[in-house]
Motif scaffolding. Sequence first.
Motif, PDB file in Angstrom:
ATOM      1  N   TYR A  43       0.829  -1.209   0.000  1.00  0.00           N
ATOM      2  CA  TYR A  43       0.000   0.000   0.000  1.00  0.00           C
ATOM      3  C   TYR A  43       0.870   1.269   0.000  1.00  0.00           C
ATOM      4  CZ  TYR A  43      -2.729   3.762   2.172  1.00  0.00           C
ATOM      5  OH  TYR A  43      -3.298   4.972   2.476  1.00  0.00           O
ATOM      6  N   GLY A  44       1.896   1.283   0.839  1.00  0.00           N
ATOM      7  CA  GLY A  44       2.772   2.451   0.899  1.00  0.00           C
ATOM      8  C   GLY A  44       3.512   2.691  -0.398  1.00  0.00           C
ATOM      9  N   LEU A  45       3.942   1.625  -1.069  1.00  0.00           N
ATOM     10  CA  LEU A  45       4.602   1.768  -2.361  1.00  0.00           C
ATOM     11  C   LEU A  45       3.658   2.376  -3.395  1.00  0.00           C
ATOM     12  CD1 LEU A  45       6.683  -1.525  -2.630  1.00  0.00           C
ATOM     13  CD2 LEU A  45       7.593   0.790  -2.944  1.00  0.00           C
ATOM     14  N   GLU A  46       2.431   1.886  -3.453  1.00  0.00           N
ATOM     15  CA  GLU A  46       1.446   2.421  -4.404  1.00  0.00           C
ATOM     16  C   GLU A  46       1.222   3.908  -4.163  1.00  0.00           C
ATOM     17  OE1 GLU A  46       0.095   0.906  -6.893  1.00  0.00           O
ATOM     18  OE2 GLU A  46      -0.048  -1.247  -6.486  1.00  0.00           O
ATOM     19  N   LEU A  47       1.101   4.297  -2.915  1.00  0.00           N
ATOM     20  CA  LEU A  47       0.829   5.693  -2.581  1.00  0.00           C
ATOM     21  C   LEU A  47       2.023   6.586  -2.916  1.00  0.00           C
ATOM     22  CD1 LEU A  47      -1.357   7.492  -1.352  1.00  0.00           C
ATOM     23  CD2 LEU A  47      -0.429   6.960   0.916  1.00  0.00           C
ATOM     24  N   ALA A  48       3.221   6.150  -2.551  1.00  0.00           N
ATOM     25  CA  ALA A  48       4.419   6.948  -2.835  1.00  0.00           C
ATOM     26  C   ALA A  48       4.633   7.091  -4.338  1.00  0.00           C
ATOM     27  CB  ALA A  48       5.639   6.304  -2.174  1.00  0.00           C
ATOM     28  N   ARG A  49       4.454   6.002  -5.086  1.00  0.00           N
ATOM     29  CA  ARG A  49       4.614   6.058  -6.544  1.00  0.00           C
ATOM     30  C   ARG A  49       3.642   7.053  -7.171  1.00  0.00           C
ATOM     31  NH1 ARG A  49       4.744  -0.521  -6.988  1.00  0.00           N
ATOM     32  NH2 ARG A  49       6.985  -0.850  -6.653  1.00  0.00           N
ATOM     33  N   HIS A  50       2.417   7.095  -6.655  1.00  0.00           N
ATOM     34  CA  HIS A  50       1.423   8.036  -7.177  1.00  0.00           C
ATOM     35  C   HIS A  50       1.910   9.475  -7.041  1.00  0.00           C
ATOM     36  CE1 HIS A  50      -2.249  10.412  -7.543  1.00  0.00           C
ATOM     37  NE2 HIS A  50      -1.999  10.885  -6.329  1.00  0.00           N
ATOM     38  N   PHE A  51       2.347   9.844  -5.857  1.00  0.00           N
ATOM     39  CA  PHE A  51       2.749  11.236  -5.635  1.00  0.00           C
ATOM     40  C   PHE A  51       3.941  11.615  -6.518  1.00  0.00           C
ATOM     41  CE2 PHE A  51       0.775  10.629  -1.275  1.00  0.00           C
ATOM     42  CZ  PHE A  51      -0.319  11.442  -1.538  1.00  0.00           C
ATOM     43  N   VAL A  52       4.899  10.701  -6.666  1.00  0.00           N
ATOM     44  CA  VAL A  52       6.107  11.025  -7.432  1.00  0.00           C
ATOM     45  C   VAL A  52       5.833  11.045  -8.932  1.00  0.00           C
ATOM     46  CG1 VAL A  52       8.440  10.238  -8.009  1.00  0.00           C
ATOM     47  CG2 VAL A  52       7.656  10.180  -5.634  1.00  0.00           C
ATOM     48  N   SER A  53       5.016  10.127  -9.418  1.00  0.00           N
ATOM     49  CA  SER A  53       4.820  10.008 -10.866  1.00  0.00           C
ATOM     50  C   SER A  53       3.724  10.920 -11.399  1.00  0.00           C
ATOM     51  CB  SER A  53       4.494   8.555 -11.229  1.00  0.00           C
ATOM     52  OG  SER A  53       3.256   8.158 -10.666  1.00  0.00           O
ATOM     53  N   GLU A  54       2.766  11.308 -10.552  1.00  0.00           N
ATOM     54  CA  GLU A  54       1.606  12.034 -11.056  1.00  0.00           C
ATOM     55  C   GLU A  54       1.484  13.471 -10.560  1.00  0.00           C
ATOM     56  OE1 GLU A  54      -2.070   9.879 -11.152  1.00  0.00           O
ATOM     57  OE2 GLU A  54      -1.057   7.933 -11.074  1.00  0.00           O
ATOM     58  N   ILE A  55       2.259  13.859  -9.575  1.00  0.00           N
ATOM     59  CA  ILE A  55       2.218  15.238  -9.082  1.00  0.00           C
ATOM     60  C   ILE A  55       3.532  15.899  -9.471  1.00  0.00           C
ATOM     61  CG2 ILE A  55       1.811  16.735  -7.104  1.00  0.00           C
ATOM     62  CD1 ILE A  55      -0.511  14.812  -7.769  1.00  0.00           C
ATOM     63  N   GLU A  56       3.483  16.790 -10.465  1.00  0.00           N
ATOM     64  CA  GLU A  56       4.696  17.255 -11.138  1.00  0.00           C
ATOM     65  C   GLU A  56       5.756  17.860 -10.224  1.00  0.00           C
ATOM     66  OE1 GLU A  56       6.016  20.161 -14.870  1.00  0.00           O
ATOM     67  OE2 GLU A  56       3.918  19.680 -14.503  1.00  0.00           O
ATOM     68  N   PRO A  57       5.423  18.716  -9.256  1.00  0.00           N
ATOM     69  CA  PRO A  57       6.511  19.298  -8.453  1.00  0.00           C
ATOM     70  C   PRO A  57       7.165  18.313  -7.492  1.00  0.00           C
ATOM     71  CG  PRO A  57       4.487  20.618  -8.330  1.00  0.00           C
ATOM     72  CD  PRO A  57       4.117  19.291  -8.908  1.00  0.00           C
ATOM     73  N   VAL A  58       6.571  17.140  -7.311  1.00  0.00           N
ATOM     74  CA  VAL A  58       7.055  16.188  -6.310  1.00  0.00           C
ATOM     75  C   VAL A  58       8.165  15.317  -6.900  1.00  0.00           C
ATOM     76  CG1 VAL A  58       6.438  14.267  -4.803  1.00  0.00           C
ATOM     77  CG2 VAL A  58       4.819  16.165  -5.150  1.00  0.00           C
ATOM     78  N   SER A  59       9.332  15.354  -6.276  1.00  0.00           N
ATOM     79  CA  SER A  59      10.448  14.525  -6.727  1.00  0.00           C
ATOM     80  C   SER A  59      10.699  13.344  -5.800  1.00  0.00           C
ATOM     81  CB  SER A  59      11.727  15.361  -6.832  1.00  0.00           C
ATOM     82  OG  SER A  59      12.071  15.905  -5.566  1.00  0.00           O
ATOM     83  N   GLY A  60      10.102  13.385  -4.630  1.00  0.00           N
ATOM     84  CA  GLY A  60      10.271  12.289  -3.688  1.00  0.00           C
ATOM     85  C   GLY A  60       9.113  12.250  -2.714  1.00  0.00           C
ATOM     86  N   ALA A  61       8.796  11.062  -2.232  1.00  0.00           N
ATOM     87  CA  ALA A  61       7.720  10.909  -1.253  1.00  0.00           C
ATOM     88  C   ALA A  61       8.115   9.867  -0.229  1.00  0.00           C
ATOM     89  CB  ALA A  61       6.417  10.494  -1.941  1.00  0.00           C
ATOM     90  N   ARG A  62       7.735  10.128   1.000  1.00  0.00           N
ATOM     91  CA  ARG A  62       7.932   9.149   2.080  1.00  0.00           C
ATOM     92  C   ARG A  62       6.578   8.880   2.714  1.00  0.00           C
ATOM     93  NH1 ARG A  62      11.895   7.037   5.530  1.00  0.00           N
ATOM     94  NH2 ARG A  62      11.210   6.597   7.656  1.00  0.00           N
ATOM     95  N   ILE A  63       6.258   7.613   2.865  1.00  0.00           N
ATOM     96  CA  ILE A  63       5.019   7.193   3.504  1.00  0.00           C
ATOM     97  C   ILE A  63       5.382   6.399   4.750  1.00  0.00           C
ATOM     98  CG2 ILE A  63       2.790   6.050   3.199  1.00  0.00           C
ATOM     99  CD1 ILE A  63       3.353   8.291   1.152  1.00  0.00           C
ATOM    100  N   GLU A  64       4.935   6.866   5.899  1.00  0.00           N
ATOM    101  CA  GLU A  64       5.162   6.157   7.154  1.00  0.00           C
ATOM    102  C   GLU A  64       3.845   5.566   7.629  1.00  0.00           C
ATOM    103  OE1 GLU A  64       8.802   9.013   8.764  1.00  0.00           O
ATOM    104  OE2 GLU A  64       6.926   8.906   9.900  1.00  0.00           O
ATOM    105  N   ILE A  65       3.861   4.298   8.002  1.00  0.00           N
ATOM    106  CA  ILE A  65       2.626   3.610   8.366  1.00  0.00           C
ATOM    107  C   ILE A  65       2.819   2.829   9.661  1.00  0.00           C
ATOM    108  CG2 ILE A  65       0.832   1.983   7.619  1.00  0.00           C
ATOM    109  CD1 ILE A  65       1.903   2.398   4.732  1.00  0.00           C
ATOM    110  N   GLU A  66       1.899   3.028  10.569  1.00  0.00           N
ATOM    111  CA  GLU A  66       1.746   2.153  11.719  1.00  0.00           C
ATOM    112  C   GLU A  66       0.521   1.281  11.471  1.00  0.00           C
ATOM    113  OE1 GLU A  66       3.122   4.585  15.610  1.00  0.00           O
ATOM    114  OE2 GLU A  66       1.326   5.337  14.635  1.00  0.00           O
ATOM    115  N   GLU A  67       0.631  -0.006  11.758  1.00  0.00           N
ATOM    116  CA  GLU A  67      -0.543  -0.876  11.663  1.00  0.00           C
ATOM    117  C   GLU A  67      -0.841  -1.474  13.030  1.00  0.00           C
ATOM    118  OE1 GLU A  67      -2.590  -4.460   9.102  1.00  0.00           O
ATOM    119  OE2 GLU A  67      -0.411  -4.241   8.989  1.00  0.00           O
TER     120      GLU A  67
END
Length: 304
Positions: free
Chosen positions: A79-103
């Motif tokens: 899930y975190g990979l899918e979310l991070a990939r979305h922000f980096v590939s589809e939001i133009e100013p974004v060059s990197g994303a970090r997703i932190e998850i507690e379950e």
Amino acid sequence: MAYLLSDHQYGKAESRMVRIYRDTARHEIRDLNVTTALRGDFAEAYLSGSQAAVLPTDTQKNTAFSYTKEKGVATIEQYGLELARHFVSEIEPVSGARIEIEEFLWERAVIDGVEHDHTWLRKGQEVRTAAITVDATGEYVIAGLKDLIILKSTGSEFAGFLVDGYTTLPETHDRVMATALDVKWRYAAADGGDVVGGVDWDGIYASAKAIMVKEFATLQSLALQQTLWHMGTAVLDAHPEIVEIKLKAPNKHHFDYDIARFGVEQKGEVFHADDRPYGLIEATIAREDAPAAHDAWKFSAGLA
């Protein structure tokens, strides 16, 4: 004097979300606390207040919630990979994303000896964590656990330590050892870039936890430092997919309580559990050929 904005990131911290799978009569639950952090050239937001390149943190939160249904939560790593990939590939100013998850983990209620289809009890052992970073250097997955409280009543020593004029601690060859483990491990990436495919996230998590518990229980420990080394190297020995592991262990002290003054015999049976101050033991163990981590360990909210 001139000033330099040397580093920055921004995001939405601690979005609490519960995903219920209702596709069959037997429901499933995933209970998450998700933090997003975006990296890129957002300097103008700080220097002039311009929001032209800023994706609102509220939008990040909405995306995180929607992705629990759109992409699902088979595992928090996926899930975190899918979310991070979305922000980096589809939001133009974004060059990197970090997703932190507690379950937060749940177990099914047992009614008349049978697991119930849609009722759970919160498990109290530990919090599972994942931190996913996607940027121009590749994809990085750090998995782990925290707040795993573990204690053994013997099999631990602490002696032969450095002594100076302020030392009052007596040596011991038989003590209670207890801690609340916080452990994170970094997975290898393929070709120095994307995360390797087909990783058994759940299986490796369960195995790593079991290995660490076994090492804690069975090693005749001369120090908590030695225990962490054996725990970390045992996980690396068992799982070539893992290239680096970080362990943090507060020493939850248990001191003999003086009941002899009441005429009661004390044979290492009654203790005062002293929660602070506490020794804090930390270690990072990596393979000699571990690929560079780049910003994989650069945290946001620091929850995972």
